[in-house]
Motif scaffolding. Structure first.
Motif, PDB file in Angstrom:
ATOM      1  N   GLY A  10       0.856  -1.188   0.000  1.00 54.80           N
ATOM      2  CA  GLY A  10       0.000   0.000   0.000  1.00 54.80           C
ATOM      3  C   GLY A  10       0.891   1.236   0.000  1.00 54.80           C
ATOM      4  O   GLY A  10       0.548   2.280   0.536  1.00 54.80           O
ATOM      5  N   ALA A  11       2.072   1.091  -0.607  1.00 55.52           N
ATOM      6  CA  ALA A  11       3.064   2.166  -0.638  1.00 55.52           C
ATOM      7  C   ALA A  11       2.602   3.321  -1.519  1.00 55.52           C
ATOM      8  O   ALA A  11       1.912   3.121  -2.512  1.00 55.52           O
ATOM      9  CB  ALA A  11       4.395   1.620  -1.156  1.00 55.52           C
ATOM     10  N   SER A  12       3.019   4.511  -1.136  1.00 58.07           N
ATOM     11  CA  SER A  12       2.719   5.712  -1.917  1.00 58.07           C
ATOM     12  C   SER A  12       3.948   6.608  -1.942  1.00 58.07           C
ATOM     13  O   SER A  12       4.675   6.699  -0.954  1.00 58.07           O
ATOM     14  CB  SER A  12       1.554   6.474  -1.285  1.00 58.07           C
ATOM     15  N   ALA A  13       4.167   7.282  -3.082  1.00 60.50           N
ATOM     16  CA  ALA A  13       5.278   8.226  -3.190  1.00 60.50           C
ATOM     17  C   ALA A  13       4.859   9.618  -2.714  1.00 60.50           C
ATOM     18  O   ALA A  13       5.665  10.543  -2.707  1.00 60.50           O
ATOM     19  CB  ALA A  13       5.781   8.278  -4.634  1.00 60.50           C
ATOM     20  N   LYS A  14       3.588   9.760  -2.298  1.00 65.80           N
ATOM     21  CA  LYS A  14       3.117  11.066  -1.808  1.00 65.80           C
ATOM     22  C   LYS A  14       3.711  11.316  -0.428  1.00 65.80           C
ATOM     23  O   LYS A  14       3.466  10.536   0.498  1.00 65.80           O
ATOM     24  CB  LYS A  14       1.592  11.099  -1.741  1.00 65.80           C
ATOM     25  N   VAL A  15       4.461  12.409  -0.292  1.00 60.27           N
ATOM     26  CA  VAL A  15       5.226  12.650   0.942  1.00 60.27           C
ATOM     27  C   VAL A  15       4.354  12.761   2.196  1.00 60.27           C
ATOM     28  O   VAL A  15       4.822  12.485   3.296  1.00 60.27           O
ATOM     29  CB  VAL A  15       6.140  13.897   0.832  1.00 60.27           C
ATOM     30  N   GLU A  16       3.089  13.122   2.028  1.00 63.47           N
ATOM     31  CA  GLU A  16       2.230  13.260   3.219  1.00 63.47           C
ATOM     32  C   GLU A  16       1.704  11.913   3.722  1.00 63.47           C
ATOM     33  O   GLU A  16       1.138  11.831   4.811  1.00 63.47           O
ATOM     34  CB  GLU A  16       1.057  14.220   2.938  1.00 63.47           C
ATOM     35  N   ARG A  17       1.897  10.856   2.959  1.00 57.72           N
ATOM     36  CA  ARG A  17       1.388   9.535   3.346  1.00 57.72           C
ATOM     37  C   ARG A  17       2.329   8.836   4.320  1.00 57.72           C
ATOM     38  O   ARG A  17       3.544   8.880   4.184  1.00 57.72           O
ATOM     39  CB  ARG A  17       1.229   8.633   2.109  1.00 57.72           C
ATOM     40  N   ALA A  18       1.722   8.143   5.284  1.00 55.24           N
ATOM     41  CA  ALA A  18       2.513   7.411   6.281  1.00 55.24           C
ATOM     42  C   ALA A  18       3.386   6.343   5.627  1.00 55.24           C
ATOM     43  O   ALA A  18       4.515   6.105   6.064  1.00 55.24           O
ATOM     44  CB  ALA A  18       1.591   6.779   7.322  1.00 55.24           C
ATOM     45  N   SER A  19       2.880   5.708   4.551  1.00 58.99           N
ATOM     46  CA  SER A  19       3.674   4.656   3.897  1.00 58.99           C
ATOM     47  C   SER A  19       4.950   5.231   3.294  1.00 58.99           C
ATOM     48  O   SER A  19       5.999   4.598   3.325  1.00 58.99           O
ATOM     49  CB  SER A  19       2.847   3.944   2.821  1.00 58.99           C
ATOM     50  N   CYS A  20       4.890   6.448   2.784  1.00 51.66           N
ATOM     51  CA  CYS A  20       6.074   7.119   2.228  1.00 51.66           C
ATOM     52  C   CYS A  20       7.071   7.414   3.343  1.00 51.66           C
ATOM     53  O   CYS A  20       8.268   7.156   3.223  1.00 51.66           O
ATOM     54  CB  CYS A  20       5.640   8.408   1.520  1.00 51.66           C
ATOM     55  N   TYR A  64      -0.530  -0.912   4.602  1.00 59.02           N
ATOM     56  CA  TYR A  64      -1.170   0.406   4.474  1.00 59.02           C
ATOM     57  C   TYR A  64      -2.351   0.263   3.513  1.00 59.02           C
ATOM     58  O   TYR A  64      -2.533   1.073   2.622  1.00 59.02           O
ATOM     59  CB  TYR A  64      -0.175   1.451   3.958  1.00 59.02           C
ATOM     60  N   LEU A  65      -3.098  -0.830   3.670  1.00 60.45           N
ATOM     61  CA  LEU A  65      -4.280  -1.095   2.829  1.00 60.45           C
ATOM     62  C   LEU A  65      -5.461  -1.310   3.757  1.00 60.45           C
ATOM     63  O   LEU A  65      -5.324  -1.993   4.776  1.00 60.45           O
ATOM     64  CB  LEU A  65      -4.098  -2.399   2.021  1.00 60.45           C
ATOM     65  N   ASN A  66      -6.633  -0.801   3.384  1.00 61.99           N
ATOM     66  CA  ASN A  66      -7.804  -1.051   4.221  1.00 61.99           C
ATOM     67  C   ASN A  66      -8.187  -2.526   4.125  1.00 61.99           C
ATOM     68  O   ASN A  66      -7.779  -3.213   3.186  1.00 61.99           O
ATOM     69  CB  ASN A  66      -8.956  -0.099   3.877  1.00 61.99           C
ATOM     70  N   PRO A  67      -8.941  -3.039   5.110  1.00 60.26           N
ATOM     71  CA  PRO A  67      -9.256  -4.479   5.146  1.00 60.26           C
ATOM     72  C   PRO A  67      -9.857  -5.026   3.843  1.00 60.26           C
ATOM     73  O   PRO A  67      -9.508  -6.132   3.434  1.00 60.26           O
ATOM     74  CB  PRO A  67     -10.238  -4.596   6.311  1.00 60.26           C
ATOM     75  N   ALA A  68     -10.706  -4.274   3.178  1.00 59.29           N
ATOM     76  CA  ALA A  68     -11.313  -4.768   1.929  1.00 59.29           C
ATOM     77  C   ALA A  68     -10.244  -4.987   0.856  1.00 59.29           C
ATOM     78  O   ALA A  68     -10.281  -5.977   0.125  1.00 59.29           O
ATOM     79  CB  ALA A  68     -12.373  -3.788   1.425  1.00 59.29           C
ATOM     80  N   ARG A  69      -9.271  -4.101   0.793  1.00 56.26           N
ATOM     81  CA  ARG A  69      -8.206  -4.224  -0.216  1.00 56.26           C
ATOM     82  C   ARG A  69      -7.180  -5.279   0.176  1.00 56.26           C
ATOM     83  O   ARG A  69      -6.468  -5.802  -0.676  1.00 56.26           O
ATOM     84  CB  ARG A  69      -7.524  -2.874  -0.449  1.00 56.26           C
ATOM     85  N   GLN A  70      -7.107  -5.609   1.468  1.00 50.56           N
ATOM     86  CA  GLN A  70      -6.159  -6.642   1.910  1.00 50.56           C
ATOM     87  C   GLN A  70      -6.517  -8.015   1.368  1.00 50.56           C
ATOM     88  O   GLN A  70      -5.627  -8.834   1.129  1.00 50.56           O
ATOM     89  CB  GLN A  70      -6.126  -6.713   3.443  1.00 50.56           C
ATOM     90  N   ARG A  71      -7.811  -8.276   1.187  1.00 51.62           N
ATOM     91  CA  ARG A  71      -8.253  -9.621   0.782  1.00 51.62           C
ATOM     92  C   ARG A  71      -7.526 -10.125  -0.458  1.00 51.62           C
ATOM     93  O   ARG A  71      -7.193 -11.298  -0.541  1.00 51.62           O
ATOM     94  CB  ARG A  71      -9.768  -9.638   0.532  1.00 51.62           C
ATOM     95  N   PRO A  89      -2.410   1.916  11.736  1.00 53.94           N
ATOM     96  CA  PRO A  89      -3.732   2.477  12.038  1.00 53.94           C
ATOM     97  C   PRO A  89      -4.625   2.552  10.791  1.00 53.94           C
ATOM     98  O   PRO A  89      -4.185   3.018   9.739  1.00 53.94           O
ATOM     99  CB  PRO A  89      -3.397   3.873  12.568  1.00 53.94           C
ATOM    100  N   GLY A  90      -5.847   2.029  10.936  1.00 51.45           N
ATOM    101  CA  GLY A  90      -6.795   2.034   9.822  1.00 51.45           C
ATOM    102  C   GLY A  90      -6.794   0.751   9.010  1.00 51.45           C
ATOM    103  O   GLY A  90      -7.606   0.570   8.108  1.00 51.45           O
ATOM    104  N   THR A  91      -5.861  -0.166   9.327  1.00 50.47           N
ATOM    105  CA  THR A  91      -5.780  -1.419   8.562  1.00 50.47           C
ATOM    106  C   THR A  91      -6.192  -2.629   9.391  1.00 50.47           C
ATOM    107  O   THR A  91      -6.093  -3.764   8.937  1.00 50.47           O
ATOM    108  CB  THR A  91      -4.340  -1.666   8.032  1.00 50.47           C
ATOM    109  N   GLU A  92      -6.657  -2.388  10.619  1.00 51.38           N
ATOM    110  CA  GLU A  92      -7.009  -3.481  11.530  1.00 51.38           C
ATOM    111  C   GLU A  92      -7.999  -4.430  10.847  1.00 51.38           C
ATOM    112  O   GLU A  92      -8.933  -3.996  10.185  1.00 51.38           O
ATOM    113  CB  GLU A  92      -7.626  -2.930  12.817  1.00 51.38           C
ATOM    114  N   ASN A  93      -7.746  -5.761  11.014  1.00 52.71           N
ATOM    115  CA  ASN A  93      -8.543  -6.747  10.285  1.00 52.71           C
ATOM    116  C   ASN A  93      -8.546  -8.099  11.028  1.00 52.71           C
ATOM    117  O   ASN A  93      -7.722  -8.967  10.747  1.00 52.71           O
ATOM    118  CB  ASN A  93      -7.954  -6.903   8.876  1.00 52.71           C
ATOM    119  N   PRO A  94      -9.486  -8.281  11.981  1.00 50.80           N
ATOM    120  CA  PRO A  94      -9.537  -9.519  12.770  1.00 50.80           C
ATOM    121  C   PRO A  94      -9.614 -10.785  11.913  1.00 50.80           C
ATOM    122  O   PRO A  94      -9.012 -11.803  12.266  1.00 50.80           O
ATOM    123  CB  PRO A  94     -10.795  -9.347  13.623  1.00 50.80           C
TER     124      PRO A  94
END
Length: 121
Positions: A10-20, A64-71, A89-94
């Motif tokens: 879920g990487a992003s080159a956008k500097v404001e993103r946590a993954s970056c 850095y992917l939401n649960p729906a995209r993790q599948r 944070p935001g990716t929690e997926n029991p």
């Protein structure tokens, strides 16, 4: 500190993103980093791939992917057999925690940036 080969999913080159920020911090701390994201790009010399890439000897996968995209990546991650998967944070997926546990993969609900900043990575 030993090098923990890490995949940022879920990487992003956008500097404001946590993954970056995570890619920058991991590289700065001497870890090998692979990155997969929706859009190609480059962060701290790490090329962001847009398709699944073969993984070997991965220590950590940081999500850095939401649960729906993790599948779409469940099998990919289980087959990579990392030591742990960090759910930022935001990716929690029991549902996914259970699948990882069945495959003896540790899941950690944490923030990669915080772990790195506090030397607990």
């Amino acid at each position: 500190m030993r090098n923990k080969k890490t995949l940022i999913l879920g990487a992003s080159a956008k500097v404001e993103r946590a993954s970056c920020k995570a890619i920058n911090d991991l590289v700065a701390k001497g870890h090998s980093v692979l990155a997969i994201g929706q859009n190609a790009g480059e962060v701290a010399g790490v090329k962001i791939q847009t398709k699944a890439i073969p993984l070997k000897n991965i220590d950590t996968i940081s999500l850095y992917l939401n649960p729906a995209r993790q599948r779409d990546y469940y099998n990919y991650i289980v087959e990579a057999s990392p030591k742990r998967v960090i759910f930022n944070p935001g990716t929690e997926n029991p549902e996914f925690y259970q699948l990882l546990e069945l495959n003896n993969i540790k899941s950690e609900v944490a923030c990669t940036l915080t772990l790195l900043a506090t030397n607990k990575y």
